[in-house]
Scaffold this active site. Structure first.
Site, PDB file in Angstrom:
ATOM      1  N   LEU A 191      51.030  34.578  46.857  1.00 46.48           N
ATOM      2  CA  LEU A 191      51.022  35.040  45.469  1.00 46.48           C
ATOM      3  C   LEU A 191      51.089  36.553  45.466  1.00 46.48           C
ATOM      4  CD1 LEU A 191      48.908  33.873  42.471  1.00 46.48           C
ATOM      5  CD2 LEU A 191      48.734  36.247  43.154  1.00 46.48           C
ATOM      6  N   HIS A 236      32.413  45.298  31.801  1.00 46.86           N
ATOM      7  CA  HIS A 236      33.481  45.500  32.782  1.00 46.86           C
ATOM      8  C   HIS A 236      33.167  44.778  34.096  1.00 46.86           C
ATOM      9  CE1 HIS A 236      35.521  48.111  30.088  1.00 46.86           C
ATOM     10  NE2 HIS A 236      34.633  49.098  30.149  1.00 46.86           N
ATOM     11  N   ASP A 261      41.152  41.551  27.542  1.00 50.55           N
ATOM     12  CA  ASP A 261      40.521  42.308  26.473  1.00 50.55           C
ATOM     13  C   ASP A 261      39.209  41.649  26.062  1.00 50.55           C
ATOM     14  OD1 ASP A 261      40.853  44.623  24.776  1.00 50.55           O
ATOM     15  OD2 ASP A 261      41.034  43.224  23.103  1.00 50.55           O
ATOM     16  N   GLY A 318      34.024  45.091  26.250  1.00 51.11           N
ATOM     17  CA  GLY A 318      33.051  45.845  25.472  1.00 51.11           C
ATOM     18  C   GLY A 318      32.342  44.980  24.451  1.00 51.11           C
TER      19      GLY A 318
END
Length: 222
Positions: free
Chosen positions: A113, A19, A2, A5
């Site tokens: 992984l 982004h 998060d 923006g």
């Protein structure tokens, strides 16, 4: 993941620039996870609520996903990373959906992984769908209602192949789960950091893992 923006806004840049920077943070985090022996890394890339964003931003996100998928696929293979998906990625259109599925097949043999990408994912939808499937099985007589337990319910979830989360990290100072793996985090350790996702780096990831390793996990015991 998060804060893309806000990272862009602080620099006077369009949200898509945030982004892009966030995608670079994904590369760093994945590389660190491989180096530190993490077995499964799950990234919340696009929630079922993200469709509420502007059409332009959603289009930018889809374009970036396709671009980085093509760019990083060879690297995933070199590092022994298996790509898996949860959520309904078909909503992104047939072209991108097919490219995602091709990448999943191409990396299926890798074992170092497992990288799980949550796309168009919402935990409440996942739980409701699991309940519906069990209800249908009970109605048809395939299972007995009295036999339904946590293990049987968990087997109906999209993450049934992997263990529940040990650690959940959320960036940018937000302190909520935002409809992410609600069943699977029942006994997870939660780490909330103020760092915006594009600034999340190897040092921040290592610090979160060290905080996790220092905690005593009692699972309801003393």
């Amino acid at each position: 993941m998060d804060g893309n923006g806000r990272w862009a806004a602080k620099r006077g840049l369009p949200r898509v620039a945030g982004h892009r920077a966030g995608a670079e943070a994904v590369r760093r985090t994945l590389r660190s996870a491989v180096e530190m022996g993490v077995e499964v890394l799950t990234l919340y890339a696009f929630s079922s609520e993200n469709w509420r964003r502007s059409e332009e931003e959603v289009s930018d996100l889809k374009g970036l996903l396709g671009f980085y998928l093509e760019r990083e696929l060879a690297e995933l293979e070199r590092e022994g990373v298996q790509l898996r998906l949860i959520g309904d990625h078909s909503a992104f259109g047939s072209d991108l959906a097919q490219r995602l599925e091709k990448a999943v097949k191409r990396t299926a043999h890798n074992r170092r992984l497992t990288l799980v990408i949550a796309l168009n994912y919402g935990s409440r939808l996942e739980i409701a769908a699991a309940a519906k499937r069990l209800a249908a099985k009970a109605t048809s007589g395939e299972i007995d209602v009295g036999a339904i337990d946590e293990q049987m319910f968990g087997a109906e979830l999209m993450t049934s192949e992997w263990p529940d989360l040990d650690l959940l990290i959320r960036t940018s100072g937000e302190k909520r789960l935002s409809n992410f793996l609600l069943w699977q985090v029942a006994y997870s350790e939660l780490v909330f950091v103020d760092t915006l996702w594009p600034d999340f780096d190897e040092r921040a990831f290592k610090a979160a893992l060290e905080e996790f390793s220092a905690r005593q996990r009692r699972f309801g015991g003393r």
